[in-house]
Design a protein around this motif. Structure first.
Motif, short mmCIF file in Angstrom:
data_model
loop_
_atom_site.label_atom_id
_atom_site.label_comp_id
_atom_site.label_asym_id
_atom_site.label_seq_id
_atom_site.Cartn_x
_atom_site.Cartn_y
_atom_site.Cartn_z
N LEU A 17 0.83 -1.24 0.11
CA LEU A 17 0.02 0.22 0.05
C LEU A 17 0.76 1.17 0.11
CD1 LEU A 17 -2.54 -1.06 2.87
CD2 LEU A 17 -3.07 -0.79 0.41
N ILE A 18 1.97 1.20 0.61
CA ILE A 18 2.87 2.47 0.76
C ILE A 18 3.85 2.44 -0.08
CG2 ILE A 18 4.03 3.98 2.62
CD1 ILE A 18 1.01 3.40 3.16
N ASP A 19 4.22 3.44 -0.85
CA ASP A 19 5.38 3.98 -1.48
C ASP A 19 6.59 4.62 -0.74
OD1 ASP A 19 4.18 2.92 -3.97
OD2 ASP A 19 3.15 4.57 -4.25
N ASP A 20 7.73 3.91 -1.04
CA ASP A 20 8.81 4.73 -0.19
C ASP A 20 8.85 4.67 1.23
OD1 ASP A 20 9.63 5.84 -2.82
OD2 ASP A 20 8.64 7.67 -2.62
N PHE A 21 8.21 3.52 1.68
CA PHE A 21 8.14 3.42 3.22
C PHE A 21 9.66 3.34 3.82
CE2 PHE A 21 8.30 0.50 6.99
CZ PHE A 21 7.19 1.34 7.83
N PHE A 22 9.70 4.12 4.92
CA PHE A 22 10.99 4.54 5.46
C PHE A 22 10.50 4.11 7.11
CE2 PHE A 22 14.41 6.42 7.89
CZ PHE A 22 15.35 6.30 7.08
N GLU A 23 11.20 2.91 7.43
CA GLU A 23 10.86 2.73 8.97
C GLU A 23 11.41 3.65 10.05
OE1 GLU A 23 11.60 -1.37 9.92
OE2 GLU A 23 10.80 -1.09 11.94
N LEU A 24 10.79 3.79 10.92
CA LEU A 24 11.28 4.68 12.22
C LEU A 24 11.13 3.67 13.41
CD1 LEU A 24 9.22 8.19 11.13
CD2 LEU A 24 11.36 7.62 10.80
N HIS A 25 12.60 3.85 14.10
CA HIS A 25 12.43 2.84 15.09
C HIS A 25 12.40 3.70 16.53
CE1 HIS A 25 13.64 -1.18 13.36
NE2 HIS A 25 14.17 -0.46 12.67
N GLY A 26 11.82 2.80 17.39
CA GLY A 26 12.16 3.56 18.87
C GLY A 26 11.24 4.14 19.46
N ILE A 80 7.06 6.13 7.82
CA ILE A 80 6.28 7.39 6.71
C ILE A 80 6.56 6.75 5.49
CG2 ILE A 80 6.53 9.21 8.48
CD1 ILE A 80 9.18 10.13 6.96
N GLY A 81 5.72 7.12 4.55
CA GLY A 81 5.87 7.01 3.24
C GLY A 81 4.80 7.60 2.68
N ARG A 82 4.45 7.15 1.44
CA ARG A 82 3.32 7.74 0.52
C ARG A 82 2.47 6.72 0.24
NH1 ARG A 82 4.90 12.51 -1.47
NH2 ARG A 82 7.27 13.23 -1.37
N VAL A 121 2.53 5.01 9.04
CA VAL A 121 1.80 3.83 9.01
C VAL A 121 2.35 3.12 10.18
CG1 VAL A 121 3.51 2.97 7.38
CG2 VAL A 121 1.14 1.98 7.62
N ILE A 122 1.66 2.31 11.02
CA ILE A 122 1.84 1.75 11.90
C ILE A 122 1.23 0.31 11.93
CG2 ILE A 122 1.95 1.47 14.47
CD1 ILE A 122 1.59 4.61 14.52
N THR A 123 1.90 -0.86 12.18
CA THR A 123 1.51 -2.21 12.34
C THR A 123 1.94 -2.93 13.41
OG1 THR A 123 1.01 -4.19 11.05
CG2 THR A 123 3.29 -2.99 10.78
N VAL A 127 -2.79 8.91 9.73
CA VAL A 127 -2.20 7.84 10.08
C VAL A 127 -3.04 6.41 9.97
CG1 VAL A 127 -1.42 6.69 12.33
CG2 VAL A 127 -1.38 9.00 12.19
N LEU A 128 -2.50 5.58 9.46
CA LEU A 128 -3.00 4.15 8.95
C LEU A 128 -2.41 3.19 9.97
CD1 LEU A 128 -2.57 4.39 5.25
CD2 LEU A 128 -4.43 5.21 6.52
#
Ligand SMILES: [Zn+2]
Lengths: 283, 259
Positions: free
Chosen positions: B30-39, B53-55, B63-65, B105-106
Motif C-alpha cells: 500500500l505504501i510507496d517509499d516506506f521508511f521505517e522509524l524505530h524506537g 512514513i511513506g506515501r 503507517v503503523i502495524t 495515520v494508518l
C-alpha cells in the motif's frame, strides 16, 4: 492470550479478603492482614479498615469509603442501569443482585464532594460490585462526571478499584476505556486538575485507561496495581514472578505513582493537592 | 467461505491463520517509499510494532502495524505479535509526529493483546496503553485502523482508538481471548469455541452493534486483499480530510461517546 483472566479472578490470598465479610465481623473479632499477616481487632482496623501495622487498606465499598473521606457528598446518575448489550445469559440477575447488595446502580459512585472548604467532583469505584469491573454504566457515570467537571471547572478525584473489563458486556466494556479517556483529555486540556487514587485491586482495562491518565497518581499502601493477571503472566512466561511485582510500592519504584498515601492522610492530602496542584479558578 | 456462513469459532481460527496477509505485506503493498522509524525514544525499540512514513497514493502518511514475525526468532522477539510498553510508546511517538506534520495515520492491527510479562508490568504496560488512548483522542489528523487478524483487548484498542475501525472478513475484536473467557466462565479453556459464540467478536456482529465502520472482503489472494484495503482507505481518507481539524477531533469524541 488470557489478558484479563487474572483481572477477573485475582490471586487466591486476595480473594479471601471478602469485603462483604467486613459487615459480618462484629466488634471484638480479629482479622489477619493479607499483606503483613498482623492480626488486628475491628477496633484497631478503625473506621478506615486499614491494617495498623502496614497500612494496607482492606477492600471496602464505595459507601464505606465515603464515611471517612468527605464531609458532604451529592450523588449523580444513580438511576442509570446497564442495558445488558450482549443479552448475556445470567447477567441481568447478577447485576440485580449486585445492585441490591451494594445499593449502587453500577460499580462506581459519582458525585459532588466537599472536604472542609474544598469542593470537587469525586468518583469511587466499588470492588464489591461485580469485582469493580468496568461496565457501560461505570464508564457512562465516570464520563458524565468528568464532562460536568469540565463544564463547571472543577477538579476530579477518582478512586479506582477494579478487576478490569466487565466480561458480560464484551466489547462494550472495552469502549468505555476510550470514552472515559476522551473525557479526561478534554478536562486536562481545559487546565483542570485530575487526581487518581489507586486502591486494591486496580487491574486490567482500568489500569490501561483512566487509572493511569491523571495529572497526579496516588495509591494506598500495598495495593495491587497491575495490567495482566499474575496467573496469565506465569503461564505465558513460564516464570514465577516476584510476590510484590504488582504492589503499589514496586509500581512507584518504576515511576508510575507519585506517592503512596495511607487512608488516614487522604483527606488532608487531597485538600492540599487540590489547592496547590491545579484549580486556577477561585470559588 | 464468507464470514456470514462461518461459526464464530471458525472466524477465530481464520483470524489466527498463518496464511493471512501480514502487516509488513500490507505496508509493502500500500505504501510507496516506506521508511521505517524505530524506537520509543525512552530506551526501547519493540519489534512487535513496526512504524514509519511513506506515501499513500502520493500523499505523505504515517503507517503503523503490529508485527508477529515470520521466522521462529522473529516470533519470539515479537512475543507472537504482543507489544511491550515500548511498542505502544513508539506508536504514540509516531502518531504525535504525524499530527505535528499533519500526516494521516494508518494502523494495521493483528495482536492477541499486550504482552503479559514481568518486564512489561514494570515497564508500565497499563500506563503505556492508557497514554495512547488519552493522547490519540486529541490528535487532529485522520487515524484509520484496519484489524487484519486478532484484535485482542486493550492491546488492540491502543491502535484502534482513532476515527474509523475496519475489519478484514476473517478477523476478531474482543475483550479477551475465547480461551480466557471460557476459563473464567466455566473454569475450562477447552470450551473456547462455545465462548466464541457467546462473545460476539466477529466482524458481522461488531458491525451490527456499531463498533466498527465496516468489513473488508478477504479473498485468499493477498494482492486482492491489499487492493480491497486500498479502496477503503482511499475513500475514507478522502472523506475524513474534508473535515477541519477541530471537527475531526469532535467527531472522533462522538464516536466513542455513544458507547
Ligand atoms: Zn498489614
Amino acid at each position: 492470550m488470557k489478558l484479563y483472566e487474572k483481572a477477573n479472578t485475582l490471586s487466591d490470598h486476595r480473594v479471601k479478603v471478602d469485603p462483604r465479610a467486613d459487615d459480618r465481623v462484629p466488634d471484638g473479632l480479629y482479622r489477619r492482614c493479607p499483606i503483613c499477616q498482623a492480626v488486628s481487632s475491628a477496633q484497631q482496623l478503625s473506621v478506615y479498615q486499614a491494617c495498623p501495622a502496614c497500612g494496607f487498606g482492606l477492600r471496602i465499598s464505595a459507601k464505606d469509603r465515603l464515611k471517612w473521606l468527605v464531609d458532604d457528598f451529592a450523588a449523580y446518575d444513580t438511576d442509570l442501569t446497564s442495558s445488558d448489550p450482549l443479552a448475556f445469559p445470567g447477567y441481568s440477575e447478577k447485576l440485580a443482585a449486585a445492585q441490591e447488595r451494594t445499593g449502587l446502580n453500577d460499580s462506581v459512585l459519582t458525585g459532588q464532594a466537599r472536604i472542609d472548604q474544598t469542593r470537587f467532583h469525586l468518583a469511587i469505584m466499588d470492588p464489591t460490585f461485580i469485582m469493580g469491573s468496568l461496565g457501560t454504566i461505570t464508564g457512562e457515570k465516570l464520563t458524565r462526571l468528568i464532562e460536568d467537571a469540565t463544564a463547571t471547572r472543577q477538579p476530579v478525584v477518582i478512586y479506582t478499584a477494579s478487576g478490569g473489563a466487565r466480561m458480560q458486556e464484551g466489547i462494550h466494556s472495552l469502549m468505555q476505556m476510550q470514552k472515559v479517556a476522551t473525557a479526561l483529555a478534554k478536562h486536562h486540556a481545559a487546565g483542570l486538575l485530575s487526581v487518581v487514587v489507586l486502591t486494591d485491586p486496580t487491574t486490567g482495562g482500568v489500569t490501561a485507561s483512566f487509572a493511569m491518565e491523571a495529572d497526579i497518581t496516588l495509591a494506598e499502601p500495598h495495593a495491587l496495581v497491575g495490567f495482566a493477571g499474575r496467573r496469565v503472566i506465569e503461564q505465558t512466561t513460564h516464570e514465577q514472578i516476584a510476590h510484590d511485582l504488582q504492589q503499589a510500592e514496586n509500581v512507584l519504584r518504576h515511576g508510575f505513582i507519585d506517592q503512596i498515601v495511607p487512608r488516614d492522610q487522604q483527606r488532608a492530602t487531597l485538600v492540599k493537592l487540590l489547592e496547590i496542584g491545579g484549580c486556577a479558578d477561585d470559588e | 467461505m464468507t464470514s456470514e456462513k462461518m461459526t464464530a469459532a471458525a472466524v477465530v481460527a481464520a483470524a489466527r491463520s498463518e496464511e493471512k496477509v501480514s502487516g509488513l505485506e500490507l505496508i509493502a503493498g500500500l505504501i510507496d517509499d516506506f521508511f521505517e522509524l524505530h524506537g520509543d525514544r525512552l530506551g526501547s525499540d519493540d519489534p512487535a510494532i513496526v512504524g514509519g512514513i511513506g506515501r499513500f497514493h502520493g500523499q505523505p502518511v504515517t503507517v503503523i502495524t503490529t508485527n508477529r514475525g515470520t521466522t521462529p526468532e522473529e516470533k519470539l522477539a515479537t512475543h507472537f505479535g504482543c507489544p511491550s510498553p515500548g511498542g505502544y510508546r513508539k506508536a504514540l511517538r509516531l502518531m504525535e509526529q504525524a499530527a505535528h506534520f499533519k500526516r494521516p495515520v494508518l494502523c494495521f492491527v493483528n495482536t492477541p493483546g499486550a504482552y503479559p510479562g514481568q518486564a512489561a508490568e514494570e515497564g508500565g504496560q497499563g500506563a503505556a496503553i492508557a497514554q495512547n488512548l488519552l493522547k490519540v483522542s486529541q490528535l487532529a489528523v485522520p487515524i484509520i485502523t484496519v484489524i487484519y487478524g486478532e484484535g485482542g483487548s486493550g492491546g488492540a484498542l491502543a491502535l484502534s482508538c482513532g476515527d474509523e475501525v475496519w475489519m478484514l472478513e476473517h478477523s476478531t475484536y474482543s475483550i479477551l481471548s475465547p480461551e480466557g473467557f471460557a476459563s473464567i466462565l466455566w473454569k475450562d479453556s477447552k470450551r473456547a469455541n462455545e465462548a466464541a459464540e457467546l462473545m460476539q467478536l466477529t466482524p458481522a456482529v461488531l458491525e451490527d452493534q456499531g463498533m466498527i465502520e465496516g468489513i473488508i472482503a478477504e479473498p485468499a489472494d493477498h494482492q486482492e486483499v491489499i487492493r480491497a484495503v486500498d479502496r477503503v482507505l482511499v475513500a475514507r481518507l478522502n472523506e475524513l480530510q474534508q473535515l477541519a481539524p477541530a471537527e475531526l477531533v469532535a467527531k472522533r469524541a462522538q464516536r466513542y461517546r455513544k458507547y
